[in-house]
Write an enzyme that holds these catalytic residues in place. Structure first.
Site, mmCIF file in Angstrom:
data_model
loop_
_atom_site.group_PDB
_atom_site.id
_atom_site.type_symbol
_atom_site.label_atom_id
_atom_site.label_comp_id
_atom_site.label_asym_id
_atom_site.label_seq_id
_atom_site.Cartn_x
_atom_site.Cartn_y
_atom_site.Cartn_z
ATOM 1 N N CYS A 299 0.945 -1.340 -0.018
ATOM 2 C CA CYS A 299 0.007 0.061 -0.018
ATOM 3 C C CYS A 299 0.787 1.247 -0.008
ATOM 4 O O CYS A 299 1.334 1.478 -0.932
ATOM 5 C CB CYS A 299 -1.056 0.076 1.210
ATOM 6 N N HIS B 299 -3.816 -5.161 1.226
ATOM 7 C CA HIS B 299 -3.293 -5.618 2.393
ATOM 8 C C HIS B 299 -3.177 -7.190 2.900
ATOM 9 O O HIS B 299 -4.190 -7.502 3.389
ATOM 10 C CB HIS B 299 -3.946 -4.740 3.460
ATOM 11 N N GLU C 211 -1.148 -8.406 5.057
ATOM 12 C CA GLU C 211 -1.153 -8.743 6.508
ATOM 13 C C GLU C 211 -2.451 -8.420 7.304
ATOM 14 O O GLU C 211 -2.394 -8.763 8.401
ATOM 15 C CB GLU C 211 -0.100 -7.498 7.007
#
Lengths: 76, 241
Positions: free
Chosen positions: B89, B204, B206
């Site tokens: 990002c 994302h 994560e």
């Protein structure tokens, strides 16, 4: 020494912000506003005697993203 | 395997990335630590993560100033040596601004901050973060960005060289304009460099490492597992679903 730097989107790069502003102008009674492109205006003051090449470098390295933006340096 | 997550002023997804590396993936032998942007020390990590957030408040352009943070000198040298860099990002924006990846990220065509789930198709040349995922596999992950529209002056070359590694698709893997949340050229969600050691993506991973987080799912975990497998040299095929 002072410079005015204008950073603008390259021709052909979509400017959704500019489009939104144009639409708002048109909606607000300014139908004659046909196109808006948004850019950045930077007032740069540098130490006396700074070579023009250094100001160019500032633009190329940071002030403009040369993938999608053009810049123009105007001395004042 | 040690992951180093760079924290810039304004980064806010660094802790999530750290949690993914240090806790969620710990059973696979991973460790994680935060690297402060002013330190000239990568502390011997195996992977550098440039995390999401709003480094320097997105002032001037998202990622423009973080690209010149002191530690980026070491990150660039690390990437030049073939070190693995995972740019997520805002990290992707920083990587493009720093010249670690080609192209640029511009304001979303919709002008909205797009905050929702997307589907990504894995493709392109092998990278540590994708090599263990079968090509064409569709992964679900979330996005949360206002400047994610990927622009490249020569998309054809990028495609020919296999540098597009993630593309926005429908849940069943089709390329459509509706699947593209931000107007990115060719629905590009993530790219790699010629050498394949730097990978950047707007979504994302994560945030999709544990099914505990509702519909987030675990598809993001596959990218980290792929890197672990790549480091171990194990010929894995993961993400079987």
């Amino acid at each position: 020494m002072r410079f005015k730097v204008y950073v603008t989107l390259k021709k052909g790069v979509l400017d959704p912000q500019g489009q939104a502003v144009q639409k708002t102008l048109a909606r607000t009674g300014f139908e004659e506003a046909l196109s808006v492109r948004m850019g950045k205006y930077i007032e740069l003051e540098v130490a006396d005697g700074t070579p023009a090449a250094r100001v160019e470098e500032m633009c190329k390295k940071l002030l403009a993203n040369t993938v999608i933006e053009d810049y123009r340096i105007d001395p004042t | 395997m040690k992951f180093g997550i760079v924290r810039f002023p304004g980064s806010n997804c660094d802790d999530d990335a750290l949690d993914a590396c240090a806790r969620v993936l710990a059973p696979e032998g991973t460790k994680g630590e935060i690297l402060w942007h002013k330190d000239h020390d990568l502390r011997g990590v195996d992977v550098v993560i440039l995390p999401g957030g709003f480094s320097y408040g997105d002032y001037l352009r998202a990622g423009a100033m973080a690209a010149w943070s002191p530690i980026m000198r070491e990150v660039k040298a690390f990437a030049d040596r073939g070190g693995w860099v995972f740019a997520i990002c805002n990290g992707f924006q920083i990587a493009c601004e720093a010249g670690l990846l080609e192209g640029a990220l511009a304001k979303n065509a919709s002008l909205h901050f797009e905050c929702r789930d997307v589907h990504l198709r894995v493709e392109g040349r092998p990278t540590p973060f994708t090599q263990a995922i079968p090509a064409g596999r569709v992964l679900k992950m979330s996005i949360a960005h206002s400047e994610g529209r990927y622009i490249h002056p020569d998309v054809d070359r990028l495609e020919k060289e296999g540098l597009v590694v993630f593309r926005y698709v429908t849940p069943d893997g089709r390329l459509t304009p509706e699947a593209n949340p931000n107007g990115s050229m060719a629905n590009i969600a993530g790219v790699t460099n010629a050498r394949g050691n730097v990978v950047g993506l707007m979504p994302h991973p994560e945030r999709a490492v544990e099914t505990l987080l509702g519909e987030g799912g675990e598809d993001g975990r596959r990218l980290f597992e792929s890197a672990v497998a790549a480091a171990a040299g194990t010929p894995a095929r993961i993400g079987a679903r």
